[in-house]
Design a protein around this motif. Sequence first.
Motif, PDB file in Angstrom:
ATOM      1  N   ALA A  98      37.203  36.811  53.112  1.00  0.00           N
ATOM      2  CA  ALA A  98      37.173  35.351  52.908  1.00  0.00           C
ATOM      3  C   ALA A  98      37.453  34.913  51.143  1.00  0.00           C
ATOM      4  O   ALA A  98      37.559  35.820  50.460  1.00  0.00           O
ATOM      5  CB  ALA A  98      35.753  34.885  53.063  1.00  0.00           C
ATOM      6  N   ALA A  99      37.580  33.623  51.068  1.00  0.00           N
ATOM      7  CA  ALA A  99      38.054  33.394  49.809  1.00  0.00           C
ATOM      8  C   ALA A  99      37.257  32.018  49.245  1.00  0.00           C
ATOM      9  O   ALA A  99      36.968  30.920  50.195  1.00  0.00           O
ATOM     10  CB  ALA A  99      39.600  33.074  49.752  1.00  0.00           C
ATOM     11  N   LYS A 100      36.930  31.841  48.115  1.00  0.00           N
ATOM     12  CA  LYS A 100      36.366  30.468  47.526  1.00  0.00           C
ATOM     13  C   LYS A 100      36.700  30.433  46.224  1.00  0.00           C
ATOM     14  O   LYS A 100      37.098  31.312  45.622  1.00  0.00           O
ATOM     15  CB  LYS A 100      34.836  30.515  47.866  1.00  0.00           C
ATOM     16  CG  LYS A 100      33.975  31.534  47.012  1.00  0.00           C
ATOM     17  CD  LYS A 100      32.586  31.408  47.336  1.00  0.00           C
ATOM     18  CE  LYS A 100      31.571  32.414  46.541  1.00  0.00           C
ATOM     19  NZ  LYS A 100      30.372  32.052  46.755  1.00  0.00           N
ATOM     20  N   ALA A 101      36.979  29.290  45.598  1.00  0.00           N
ATOM     21  CA  ALA A 101      37.096  28.841  44.407  1.00  0.00           C
ATOM     22  C   ALA A 101      36.081  29.780  43.206  1.00  0.00           C
ATOM     23  O   ALA A 101      35.036  29.575  43.482  1.00  0.00           O
ATOM     24  CB  ALA A 101      37.220  27.536  43.944  1.00  0.00           C
ATOM     25  N   TYR A 125      40.792  32.466  43.064  1.00  0.00           N
ATOM     26  CA  TYR A 125      39.927  32.373  43.907  1.00  0.00           C
ATOM     27  C   TYR A 125      38.862  33.887  44.128  1.00  0.00           C
ATOM     28  O   TYR A 125      39.777  35.039  43.891  1.00  0.00           O
ATOM     29  CB  TYR A 125      40.309  32.231  45.276  1.00  0.00           C
ATOM     30  CG  TYR A 125      40.650  30.673  45.832  1.00  0.00           C
ATOM     31  CD1 TYR A 125      41.662  30.158  44.997  1.00  0.00           C
ATOM     32  CD2 TYR A 125      39.898  30.225  46.760  1.00  0.00           C
ATOM     33  CE1 TYR A 125      41.959  28.732  45.526  1.00  0.00           C
ATOM     34  CE2 TYR A 125      40.251  28.960  46.903  1.00  0.00           C
ATOM     35  CZ  TYR A 125      41.117  28.233  46.054  1.00  0.00           C
ATOM     36  OH  TYR A 125      41.239  26.937  46.348  1.00  0.00           O
ATOM     37  N   VAL A 126      37.746  33.810  44.319  1.00  0.00           N
ATOM     38  CA  VAL A 126      37.027  35.102  44.546  1.00  0.00           C
ATOM     39  C   VAL A 126      37.573  35.535  46.050  1.00  0.00           C
ATOM     40  O   VAL A 126      37.489  34.465  46.922  1.00  0.00           O
ATOM     41  CB  VAL A 126      35.369  34.258  44.464  1.00  0.00           C
ATOM     42  CG1 VAL A 126      34.583  35.705  44.884  1.00  0.00           C
ATOM     43  CG2 VAL A 126      35.231  34.220  42.980  1.00  0.00           C
ATOM     44  N   SER A 131      35.493  39.272  41.494  1.00  0.00           N
ATOM     45  CA  SER A 131      35.940  38.193  40.754  1.00  0.00           C
ATOM     46  C   SER A 131      37.069  37.583  40.604  1.00  0.00           C
ATOM     47  O   SER A 131      38.086  38.455  40.603  1.00  0.00           O
ATOM     48  CB  SER A 131      35.004  38.480  39.354  1.00  0.00           C
ATOM     49  OG  SER A 131      35.441  37.192  38.544  1.00  0.00           O
ATOM     50  N   SER A 132      37.223  36.488  40.364  1.00  0.00           N
ATOM     51  CA  SER A 132      38.603  35.637  40.196  1.00  0.00           C
ATOM     52  C   SER A 132      38.815  35.801  38.537  1.00  0.00           C
ATOM     53  O   SER A 132      40.066  35.738  38.364  1.00  0.00           O
ATOM     54  CB  SER A 132      38.715  34.448  40.579  1.00  0.00           C
ATOM     55  OG  SER A 132      37.927  33.540  39.904  1.00  0.00           O
ATOM     56  N   THR A 133      37.983  36.031  37.737  1.00  0.00           N
ATOM     57  CA  THR A 133      38.244  35.813  36.451  1.00  0.00           C
ATOM     58  C   THR A 133      38.178  37.148  35.657  1.00  0.00           C
ATOM     59  O   THR A 133      39.316  37.476  34.874  1.00  0.00           O
ATOM     60  CB  THR A 133      36.937  35.136  35.745  1.00  0.00           C
ATOM     61  OG1 THR A 133      35.778  35.571  35.888  1.00  0.00           O
ATOM     62  CG2 THR A 133      36.832  33.851  36.181  1.00  0.00           C
TER      63      THR A 133
END
Length: 131
Positions: free
Chosen positions: A97-100, A32-33, A52-54
């Motif tokens: 906050a979080a998002k995929a 998650y971002v 970033s999540s990556t």
Amino acid sequence: QLQLVESGGGLVQPGGSLRLSCAASGFTFDYYVIGWFRQAPGKEREGVSGISSTNGNTYYADSVKGRFTISRDNAKNTGYLQMNSLKPEDTAVYYCAAKAGGRWEYYGDRTNYLNPDYDYWGQGTQVTVSS
């Protein structure tokens, strides 16, 4: 049950520092971002920073660049926002906050991290900068 819990807010004098934490549970944090937003009374919610999540890339609003640092510890399922050289205009309720994450991250578009189109939100923590 997905949950985000912020902590670390408080009252600080101008020029001071605070570190906000965002403890996550109920989802695979690594994927998650994480974003930080703030909302001052009478104003719209503003994107402050995202990570970033990556690849760990970080993004900042111009108003905080050079003063705030976002980070994450995937082993602890926790995100952080280190805030230095605080100003009275930084006073607001701060939300994580979080998002995929996903392929969209490879474009490195700051807008995608600072727009409030996130799926999950914490309850917020108050930051007050005043002498």
